[in-house]
Motif scaffolding. Structure first.
Motif, mmCIF file in Angstrom:
data_model
loop_
_atom_site.group_PDB
_atom_site.id
_atom_site.type_symbol
_atom_site.label_atom_id
_atom_site.label_comp_id
_atom_site.label_asym_id
_atom_site.label_seq_id
_atom_site.Cartn_x
_atom_site.Cartn_y
_atom_site.Cartn_z
ATOM 1 N N GLU A 1 35.335 23.899 111.658
ATOM 2 C CA GLU A 1 36.219 24.555 112.840
ATOM 3 C C GLU A 1 36.160 23.719 114.021
ATOM 4 N N ASN A 2 34.751 23.402 114.490
ATOM 5 C CA ASN A 2 34.390 23.282 115.815
ATOM 6 C C ASN A 2 34.484 21.562 115.912
ATOM 7 N N HIS A 3 35.559 21.255 116.443
ATOM 8 C CA HIS A 3 35.794 19.484 116.763
ATOM 9 C C HIS A 3 34.978 18.852 117.633
ATOM 10 N N LYS A 4 34.473 19.783 118.656
ATOM 11 C CA LYS A 4 33.886 19.124 119.766
ATOM 12 C C LYS A 4 32.317 18.723 119.407
ATOM 13 N N THR A 5 31.621 19.685 118.861
ATOM 14 C CA THR A 5 30.036 19.636 118.348
ATOM 15 C C THR A 5 29.829 19.444 116.899
ATOM 16 N N SER A 6 30.305 20.399 116.156
ATOM 17 C CA SER A 6 29.846 20.364 114.796
ATOM 18 C C SER A 6 30.373 19.353 113.954
ATOM 19 N N PHE A 7 31.761 18.900 114.370
ATOM 20 C CA PHE A 7 32.440 17.727 113.482
ATOM 21 C C PHE A 7 31.606 16.349 113.935
ATOM 22 N N LEU A 8 31.203 16.400 115.049
ATOM 23 C CA LEU A 8 30.437 15.108 115.568
ATOM 24 C C LEU A 8 29.150 15.080 114.913
ATOM 25 N N HIS A 9 28.405 16.220 114.935
ATOM 26 C CA HIS A 9 27.100 16.279 114.229
ATOM 27 C C HIS A 9 27.315 15.984 112.772
ATOM 28 N N LEU A 10 28.055 16.463 112.015
ATOM 29 C CA LEU A 10 28.248 16.308 110.690
ATOM 30 C C LEU A 10 28.708 14.824 110.364
ATOM 31 N N ALA A 11 29.767 14.396 111.185
ATOM 32 C CA ALA A 11 30.026 12.889 111.114
ATOM 33 C C ALA A 11 29.057 11.817 111.157
ATOM 34 N N ALA A 12 28.098 12.221 112.179
ATOM 35 C CA ALA A 12 27.026 11.338 112.060
ATOM 36 C C ALA A 12 26.097 11.270 111.375
ATOM 37 N N ARG A 13 26.115 12.378 110.357
ATOM 38 C CA ARG A 13 25.106 12.367 109.437
ATOM 39 C C ARG A 13 25.773 11.827 108.094
ATOM 40 N N ASN A 14 27.234 11.600 107.990
ATOM 41 C CA ASN A 14 27.586 11.162 106.883
ATOM 42 C C ASN A 14 27.689 9.643 106.622
ATOM 43 N N VAL A 15 26.280 9.283 106.670
ATOM 44 C CA VAL A 15 26.123 7.856 106.403
ATOM 45 C C VAL A 15 26.584 7.360 105.231
#
Length: 364
Positions: free
Chosen positions: A269-283
């Motif tokens: 839902e949250n594209h400004k913080t949660s999305f970026l955090h999850l994307a960074a961990r999607n190694v």
């Protein structure tokens, strides 16, 4: 006195800020320290302050103002506006009386409440009744206020026309402006106010897109492996690219095939913080992470194109609005959407969870 002196204009401005939103008569006179008022009006020299004092004394002798005097002839400590002089101050600056503005705004709401709504026959009069209740108590009901009847009439007219039209999916707001005969960027300029009005009208978070309107070509923000093949043989691969990519709904609709090597979909839902955090961990890039609050056309196109066997998890807020977004996703997705780390946080005024989720999903 024409035009009114600058100190009196400042006094009027401060009175409006303090009393202009109160439709009921004041119980005590409005007053200000004289020196503070002159400073706020930009009258700093001795000559200008002496001249202002003479003007104030003249108005006080006419009964329009009252003054607390010092020992010297032109010494003033405080200036007061008698309650009986409030109409005089308003007429001097052509300002409508708050009570008159309230009466006019209530009449505006009543006229709209009596107009049948073709698409929201029950919700429209209910919202108008809520506006009447709030205004009668001297309160606004976001985004509407009773202080400017003309602006209120214009805004309610826009909301009524906008919600009375069955818009085709993905209608651009500039095309909607043209269809409604409104100046360009009218809807865009009132975007936030319209979204708030729609939410009040429907009783749930309702963005403009829920009416089929989009501000521009819908884009999908995503991270993870995604491949698109187009009819001309061209291909688009995200596998070697980094985080936070976006693709338009037009490209998704034009693609002849869409595939992913990911083992799961995670919508956030949250594209400004949660999305970026999850994307960074999607190694390992084993997840296709998409940003989705209200499911846009681009989100719907992607979910429809991917294999039904691909599991879909949603990570959103745990308040009622967050679960409503989950419900929207479930109603539009061709596959089951399971909540991920979304534990219901109960509050005394929260609606029952069964009102927000389908009955068969309550166990999730």
């Amino acid at each position: 006195m024409n035009p009114p002196p600058p100190w009196l204009a400042e006094f009027h401005r401060q009175w409006l800020r303090a009393r202009g939103s109160r439709p009921l008569p004041a119980s005590s006179p409005f007053s200000r320290p004289w020196d503070d008022l002159l400073d706020a009006a930009g009258l700093h020299s001795a000559e200008l302050r002496h001249h202002a004092a003479r003007e104030a004394l003249q108005l006080a002798s006419s009964g329009f103002l009252s003054l607390t005097r010092g020992r010297h002839q032109l010494s003033i400590n405080r200036i007061r506006l008698p309650i009986s002089s409030e109409p005089w101050l308003l007429s001097l600056f052509n300002s409508p009386a708050p009570a008159d503005s309230l009466t006019a705004s209530l009449a505006v709401v009543a006229s709209f409440q009596s107009t049948p709504h073709p698409l929201f026959p029950d919700e429209w009069p209910r919202w108008c009744a809520a506006l009447t209740t709030a205004f009668s108590a001297g309160r606004p009901l976001r985004p509407c206020h009773w202080k400017n009847p003309d602006a209120l009439r214009s805004f309610l007219s826009l909301v009524f026309d906008l919600t009375s039209t069955p818009w085709p999916p993905a209608t651009l707001v500039r095309d909607a402006d043209i269809a409604l005969g409104r100046p360009t960027k009218t809807i865009e300029r009132h975007h936030r106010a319209l979204a708030a009005a729609l939410s009040n009208l429907t009783g749930k978070p309702t963005p403009l897109e829920s009416l089929g309107l989009i501000s521009s070509n819908s884009r999908l923000l995503f991270d993870g492996p995604l491949s698109l093949t187009f009819p001309d043989g061209a291909r688009l691969h995200s596998d070697a690219l980094r985080h936070g990519l976006s693709i338009t709904a037009a490209d998704l609709a034009r693609a002849s095939s869409i595939s992913t090597s990911a083992s799961r979909i995670i919508s956030v839902e949250n594209h400004k913080t949660s999305f970026l955090h999850l994307a960074a961990r999607n190694v390992s890039r084993d997840s296709l992470i998409i940003a989705s609050s209200f499911p846009t056309k681009a989100v719907r196109l992607l979910l429809t194109a991917l294999p039904l066997s691909l599991p879909h998890w949603h990570f959103g807020d745990t308040d009622p609005a967050g679960f409503l977004i989950l419900r929207h996703l479930r109603s539009l997705s061709p596959r089951h959407v399971a909540p991920w780390l979304m534990d219901w946080i109960d509050h005394p005024d929260s609606p029952p969870l069964s009102c927000l989720l389908y009955t068969s999903d309550a166990a999730d």
